[in-house]
Design a protein around this motif. Structure first.
Motif, PDB file in Angstrom:
ATOM      1  N   GLU A  93       0.834  -1.201   0.000  1.00  0.00           N
ATOM      2  CA  GLU A  93       0.000   0.000   0.000  1.00  0.00           C
ATOM      3  C   GLU A  93       0.874   1.258   0.000  1.00  0.00           C
ATOM      4  OE1 GLU A  93      -3.249   2.236   2.835  1.00  0.00           O
ATOM      5  OE2 GLU A  93      -3.122   0.047   2.929  1.00  0.00           O
ATOM      6  N   LEU A  94       1.885   1.292   0.850  1.00  0.00           N
ATOM      7  CA  LEU A  94       2.779   2.442   0.910  1.00  0.00           C
ATOM      8  C   LEU A  94       3.485   2.672  -0.426  1.00  0.00           C
ATOM      9  CD1 LEU A  94       4.210   4.640   2.698  1.00  0.00           C
ATOM     10  CD2 LEU A  94       6.040   2.957   2.940  1.00  0.00           C
ATOM     11  N   LEU A  95       3.886   1.589  -1.079  1.00  0.00           N
ATOM     12  CA  LEU A  95       4.624   1.689  -2.339  1.00  0.00           C
ATOM     13  C   LEU A  95       3.717   1.829  -3.558  1.00  0.00           C
ATOM     14  CD1 LEU A  95       7.313  -1.041  -1.611  1.00  0.00           C
ATOM     15  CD2 LEU A  95       7.588   1.445  -1.486  1.00  0.00           C
ATOM     16  N   HIS A 112       0.670  -3.753  -6.112  1.00  0.00           N
ATOM     17  CA  HIS A 112      -0.260  -4.829  -5.804  1.00  0.00           C
ATOM     18  C   HIS A 112       0.447  -5.884  -4.960  1.00  0.00           C
ATOM     19  CE1 HIS A 112      -3.376  -3.374  -8.463  1.00  0.00           C
ATOM     20  NE2 HIS A 112      -2.452  -3.195  -9.408  1.00  0.00           N
ATOM     21  N   VAL A 113      -0.322  -6.530  -4.101  1.00  0.00           N
ATOM     22  CA  VAL A 113       0.222  -7.635  -3.320  1.00  0.00           C
ATOM     23  C   VAL A 113       0.585  -8.756  -4.287  1.00  0.00           C
ATOM     24  CG1 VAL A 113      -0.351  -9.383  -1.584  1.00  0.00           C
ATOM     25  CG2 VAL A 113      -1.116  -7.019  -1.273  1.00  0.00           C
ATOM     26  N   PRO A 114       1.804  -9.286  -4.222  1.00  0.00           N
ATOM     27  CA  PRO A 114       2.211 -10.363  -5.137  1.00  0.00           C
ATOM     28  C   PRO A 114       1.302 -11.584  -4.992  1.00  0.00           C
ATOM     29  CG  PRO A 114       4.100  -9.539  -3.912  1.00  0.00           C
ATOM     30  CD  PRO A 114       2.873  -8.936  -3.298  1.00  0.00           C
ATOM     31  N   GLU A 115       0.755 -12.017  -6.112  1.00  0.00           N
ATOM     32  CA  GLU A 115      -0.118 -13.201  -6.086  1.00  0.00           C
ATOM     33  C   GLU A 115       0.720 -14.459  -6.016  1.00  0.00           C
ATOM     34  OE1 GLU A 115      -3.292 -13.498  -8.910  1.00  0.00           O
ATOM     35  OE2 GLU A 115      -3.461 -11.312  -9.026  1.00  0.00           O
ATOM     36  N   GLY A 116       0.316 -15.371  -5.152  1.00  0.00           N
ATOM     37  CA  GLY A 116       0.977 -16.663  -5.059  1.00  0.00           C
ATOM     38  C   GLY A 116       2.371 -16.608  -4.442  1.00  0.00           C
ATOM     39  N   GLU A 117       2.738 -15.477  -3.837  1.00  0.00           N
ATOM     40  CA  GLU A 117       4.057 -15.366  -3.220  1.00  0.00           C
ATOM     41  C   GLU A 117       3.887 -15.026  -1.742  1.00  0.00           C
ATOM     42  OE1 GLU A 117       8.202 -12.946  -3.819  1.00  0.00           O
ATOM     43  OE2 GLU A 117       6.843 -13.158  -5.513  1.00  0.00           O
TER      44      GLU A 117
END
Length: 71
Positions: A42-44, A47-52
């Motif tokens: 969110e700060l950067l 998107h949240v990495p999917e599957g990681e």
């Protein structure tokens, strides 16, 4: 004791960083690793990495086990 002193210095440093950021109007992310990717992404603006999975190694435990040994 050494550990108590280290914790005190660590805390003082964190407070200095917070104060520095506030005085300059800078964003600062303060969170616990257990919060995972969300706050960091969110700060950067990413998107949240999917599957990681978020890396959750306990580096402090490894340091205490191996980093304090003398040669």
């Amino acid at each position: 004791d050494k550990e108590g002193n280290a914790k005190r210095v660590f805390g003082e440093n964190n407070e200095n960083v917070k104060r520095w950021a506030e005085e300059r109007g800078r964003e600062l992310l303060v969170y616990e690793v257990k919060e995972g990717w969300g706050p960091l992404c969110e700060l950067l603006g990413k998107h949240v990495p999917e599957g990681e999975d978020f890396p959750r190694r306990d580096d402090w435990a490894a340091y205490k086990e191996h980093g304090t040994q003398t040669s």
